[in-house]
Enzyme design. Structure first.
Site, PDB file in Angstrom:
ATOM      1  N   GLY A   1     -12.763  12.679  -6.025  1.00  0.00           N
ATOM      2  CA  GLY A   1     -11.900  13.512  -5.183  1.00  0.00           C
ATOM      3  C   GLY A   1     -12.475  14.891  -4.934  1.00  0.00           C
TER       4      GLY A   1
ATOM      5  N   CYS B   1     -11.876  20.309  -5.575  1.00  0.00           N
ATOM      6  CA  CYS B   1     -10.511  20.854  -5.520  1.00  0.00           C
ATOM      7  C   CYS B   1      -9.612  20.316  -6.633  1.00  0.00           C
ATOM      8  CB  CYS B   1      -9.923  20.629  -4.126  1.00  0.00           C
ATOM      9  SG  CYS B   1      -8.178  20.960  -4.041  1.00  0.00           S
TER      10      CYS B   1
ATOM     11  N   HIS C   1      19.473  34.356   3.808  1.00  0.00           N
ATOM     12  CA  HIS C   1      19.533  35.490   2.879  1.00  0.00           C
ATOM     13  C   HIS C   1      19.844  34.989   1.481  1.00  0.00           C
ATOM     14  CE1 HIS C   1      20.527  39.412   1.240  1.00  0.00           C
ATOM     15  NE2 HIS C   1      21.642  38.865   0.767  1.00  0.00           N
TER      16      HIS C   1
HETATM   17  C1  LIG Z   1     -12.433  28.242  -8.824  1.00  0.00           C
HETATM   18  C2  LIG Z   1     -12.193  27.867  -7.388  1.00  0.00           C
HETATM   19  C3  LIG Z   1     -10.921  27.964  -6.873  1.00  0.00           C
HETATM   20  C4  LIG Z   1     -10.688  27.612  -5.559  1.00  0.00           C
HETATM   21  N1  LIG Z   1      -9.418  27.735  -5.071  1.00  0.00           N
HETATM   22  C5  LIG Z   1      -9.161  27.381  -3.796  1.00  0.00           C
HETATM   23  C6  LIG Z   1      -7.832  27.441  -3.295  1.00  0.00           C
HETATM   24  O1  LIG Z   1      -6.894  27.851  -3.992  1.00  0.00           O
HETATM   25  N2  LIG Z   1      -7.616  27.039  -2.023  1.00  0.00           N
HETATM   26  C7  LIG Z   1      -8.622  26.586  -1.219  1.00  0.00           C
HETATM   27  O2  LIG Z   1      -8.365  26.228  -0.085  1.00  0.00           O
HETATM   28  N3  LIG Z   1      -9.896  26.542  -1.671  1.00  0.00           N
HETATM   29  C8  LIG Z   1     -10.189  26.906  -2.943  1.00  0.00           C
HETATM   30  N4  LIG Z   1     -11.464  26.801  -3.414  1.00  0.00           N
HETATM   31  C9  LIG Z   1     -12.528  26.300  -2.510  1.00  0.00           C
HETATM   32  C10 LIG Z   1     -12.473  24.783  -2.415  1.00  0.00           C
HETATM   33  O3  LIG Z   1     -12.466  24.232  -3.707  1.00  0.00           O
HETATM   34  C11 LIG Z   1     -13.675  24.245  -1.652  1.00  0.00           C
HETATM   35  O4  LIG Z   1     -13.790  24.906  -0.414  1.00  0.00           O
HETATM   36  C12 LIG Z   1     -13.492  22.759  -1.397  1.00  0.00           C
HETATM   37  O5  LIG Z   1     -13.310  22.053  -2.596  1.00  0.00           O
HETATM   38  C13 LIG Z   1     -14.745  22.231  -0.691  1.00  0.00           C
HETATM   39  O6  LIG Z   1     -14.645  20.865  -0.535  1.00  0.00           O
HETATM   40  P1  LIG Z   1     -15.947  20.035  -0.163  1.00  0.00           P
HETATM   41  O7  LIG Z   1     -15.459  18.683   0.199  1.00  0.00           O
HETATM   42  O8  LIG Z   1     -16.781  20.738   0.803  1.00  0.00           O
HETATM   43  O9  LIG Z   1     -16.787  19.954  -1.507  1.00  0.00           O
HETATM   44  P2  LIG Z   1     -16.439  19.423  -2.953  1.00  0.00           P
HETATM   45  O10 LIG Z   1     -14.976  19.276  -3.157  1.00  0.00           O
HETATM   46  O11 LIG Z   1     -17.200  20.268  -3.890  1.00  0.00           O
HETATM   47  O12 LIG Z   1     -17.005  17.941  -2.973  1.00  0.00           O
HETATM   48  C14 LIG Z   1     -18.349  17.647  -3.032  1.00  0.00           C
HETATM   49  C15 LIG Z   1     -18.536  16.459  -3.949  1.00  0.00           C
HETATM   50  O13 LIG Z   1     -19.821  15.937  -3.738  1.00  0.00           O
HETATM   51  C16 LIG Z   1     -20.336  15.504  -4.972  1.00  0.00           C
HETATM   52  N5  LIG Z   1     -21.794  15.432  -4.796  1.00  0.00           N
HETATM   53  C17 LIG Z   1     -22.632  16.449  -4.501  1.00  0.00           C
HETATM   54  N6  LIG Z   1     -23.895  15.990  -4.357  1.00  0.00           N
HETATM   55  C18 LIG Z   1     -23.842  14.662  -4.570  1.00  0.00           C
HETATM   56  C19 LIG Z   1     -24.813  13.635  -4.568  1.00  0.00           C
HETATM   57  N7  LIG Z   1     -26.089  13.885  -4.308  1.00  0.00           N
HETATM   58  N8  LIG Z   1     -24.424  12.372  -4.839  1.00  0.00           N
HETATM   59  C20 LIG Z   1     -23.118  12.095  -5.103  1.00  0.00           C
HETATM   60  N9  LIG Z   1     -22.163  13.018  -5.110  1.00  0.00           N
HETATM   61  C21 LIG Z   1     -22.510  14.289  -4.843  1.00  0.00           C
HETATM   62  C22 LIG Z   1     -19.863  16.542  -5.945  1.00  0.00           C
HETATM   63  O14 LIG Z   1     -19.837  16.023  -7.262  1.00  0.00           O
HETATM   64  C23 LIG Z   1     -18.451  16.823  -5.416  1.00  0.00           C
HETATM   65  O15 LIG Z   1     -17.485  16.021  -6.052  1.00  0.00           O
HETATM   66  C24 LIG Z   1     -11.749  27.144  -4.732  1.00  0.00           C
HETATM   67  C25 LIG Z   1     -13.031  27.039  -5.256  1.00  0.00           C
HETATM   68  C26 LIG Z   1     -13.262  27.393  -6.570  1.00  0.00           C
HETATM   69  C27 LIG Z   1     -14.646  27.260  -7.118  1.00  0.00           C
END
Ligand SMILES: Cc1cc2nc3c(=O)[nH]c(=O)nc-3n(C[C@H](O)[C@H](O)[C@H](O)COP(=O)(O)OP(=O)(O)OC[C@H]3O[C@@H](n4cnc5c(N)ncnc54)[C@H](O)[C@@H]3O)c2cc1C
Length: 464
Positions: free
Chosen positions: A41, A44, A446
């Site tokens: 997942g 996030c 309210h």
């Molecule tokens: C501490 C923290 C708090 C946050 N709080 C918020 C919030 O409150 N609200 C909000 O909107 N955003 C928040 N964010 C930002 C948000 O988490 C990210 O913008 C979002 O998760 C990005 O999603 P993504 O799908 O791009 O990447 P990700 O969710 O990081 O998914 C990428 C996935 O790819 C996998 N992966 C990578 N390379 C490979 C590979 N070669 N082979 C197989 N799998 C691989 C990784 O393991 C990961 O599971 C927060 C971020 C952090 C760090």
């Protein structure tokens, strides 16, 4: 290479956009597979938004305990057990992972645990946990590999074994003195939570203000709130070297206002930005180019430079929010169906989950000035919203920017309790192109926080 298995859609990384694309395609009868190396997942639910908000909520409960006499309640000898805080978070994460597994099952999308990399155009080799491999070819490939905490090349920093958000969310003990490098939203959320659990906390920020992209009145108030909670803030401070081991004793050397300073603590948390996960995944073998900052190069339809290959979320340089990654899924899903959906011009709301929350949609004053956009300003203190008095949470303010020629809302900031919920109403009004007067004249219940929009918009200066 054995003949690759054929899929309609292969998704590399199970983050927000990638998993929704796979689930949606599979429900349409397409053969879809998601490759995930660790976090089912994505970040996030496992190591970012949701677990951090869970821990922040525990810290809020701690702050209520600390203030309990204010509410006429006494509870002697209350204690914080970080193992309990962590276990509550783990329980939530386990539930979220189960929910994801159920979604994979019900959608028909396959989940393959392993690490993927391109070995040819539209072809990915997956290294499986048991050392085997699978070779997959996709009619369409979605790169959804996300980003990771940046560890800057500061002498001694990596060797000190600093915490990132991942380890900070797994702490089973309270750091005695946590030094947080970076005063952006991740650093600030952790700073307040850890302080409320009882750590001494120092934030080291290289810019002159915390959350420096926000308006000055916003960051001034945030700093006041943090200082009231005895969080130490060092701005204009650039860390130049680190000695010791995080978890034991550490010493940070920094340049500050032309001089040198040193800080001692027990733990370091790095929160200085994000690095896209685009290295060592064979992008060059697939014809996928990256930008100077290392993001996958995409156009407004989220197509990469390789035909049939798309990139979404943090790795594609989309604003780093889960809700934006979710919208990237909508863009790609529509485009896969032959549509023409683009990322340009979309709203990017955000909320920082400090207490009180800081939420914004549209233009800040700083941006309006930089872009030479004239505006009328309205601003009220949170204490003017009666609901905040019932909650004993009166800090902060609401402010909005209104166009000078029309009654269009250009931007809205809520620094206050439930700020993240309040902006949604203004956001929808902006989407619908409603004038601010419509909100001013709405009958809100309210006493609720939204009722505050009435005095806010009633105070808009008239057009000249
Ligand atoms: C501490 C923290 C708090 C946050 N709080 C918020 C919030 O409150 N609200 C909000 O909107 N955003 C928040 N964010 C930002 C948000 O988490 C990210 O913008 C979002 O998760 C990005 O999603 P993504 O799908 O791009 O990447 P990700 O969710 O990081 O998914 C990428 C996935 O790819 C996998 N992966 C990578 N390379 C490979 C590979 N070669 N082979 C197989 N799998 C691989 C990784 O393991 C990961 O599971 C927060 C971020 C952090 C760090």
């Amino acid at each position: 290479m054995p003949t690759p298995e054929q899929y309609d859609v292969v998704v590399l990384g199970s983050g927000e956009a990638g998993k929704y694309i796979a689930w949606t395609q599979a429900k349409k009868g397409k053969r879809a597979i998601v490759i995930e190396r660790r976090y089912i997942g994505g970040s996030c639910p496992n190591i970012a938004c949701l677990p951090s908000k869970n821990i922040i909520h525990s810290a809020k409960v701690a702050s209520y305990f600390a203030r309990s006499e204010e509410f006429g309640i006494t509870k002697d000898n209350w204690q914080i057990h970080m193992t309990g805080v962590r276990d509550s978070k783990r329980k939530m994460v386990d539930g979220l992972v189960d929910m994801h597994l159920a979604n994979f099952k019900s959608s028909g999308a396959e989940l393959l645990l392993g690490s993927g990399r391109f070995i040819a155009p539209k072809t990915i080799e997956v290294s499986l946990p048991d050392d085997g491999s699978r070779f997959l070819h996709g009619e369409n490939i979605i790169i959804s590999t996300g980003s990771r905490a940046t560890i800057e090349p500061i002498p001694g920093l990596r060797e000190a074994g600093p915490l990132t958000h991942i380890e900070a969310l797994e702490l089973d003990h309270l750091p005695e003195h946590l030094l947080i490098i970076g005063g952006g939203y991740i650093g600030l959320e952790f700073a307040q939570a850890m302080r409320r659990f009882g750590s001494k906390v120092t934030i080291i920020e290289r810019n002159s203000r915390l959350a420096h992209r926000e308006d000055e009145d916003v960051t001034a108030m945030l700093s006041d709130i943090f200082r009231d909670e005895c969080i130490e803030i060092l701005t204009n401070a650039t860390v130049t070297g680190v000695e010791g081991k995080s978890g034991d004793r550490v010493k940070l050397h920094a340049q500050r206002n032309g001089g040198k300073t040193a800080l001692e603590g027990t733990h370091i948390l790095v929160a200085t930005g994000r690095t896209p996960n685009t290295q060592n995944i064979g992008l060059e073998l697939a014809g996928v180019q990256t930008t100077e900052r290392g993001h996958v190069k995409v156009n407004e339809r989220l197509q990469t430079t390789a035909p049939g290959v798309w990139a979404v979320g943090d790795c594609a340089g989309s604003p780093h929010f889960t809700h934006i990654a979710f919208d990237d899924h909508r863009v790609v899903t529509d485009n896969l169906a032959g549509g023409h959906r683009v990322t340009t011009g979309r709203q990017v709301p955000f909320c920082m989950f400090t207490d009180p929350e800081l939420a914004r949609i549209g233009l800040s004053e700083t941006e309006a000035k930089q872009r030479g956009i004239a505006y009328r300003l309205t601003k009220i203190p949170m204490i003017a919203v009666l609901r905040t008095r019932t909650l004993s949470e009166t800090r902060g303010f609401l402010k909005a920017l209104i166009d000078t020629d029309s009654d269009r809302i250009l931007g809205f900031t809520a620094l206050g309790v439930e700020g993240g919920e309040i902006i949604a109403t203004v956001q929808v009004a902006m989407l619908a192109g409603m004038p601010y007067t419509a909100l001013r004249d709405t009958i809100f219940t309210h006493p609720t926080m939204l009722e505050g929009l009435i005095p806010l918009f009633a105070a808009v200066p008239s057009k000249k």
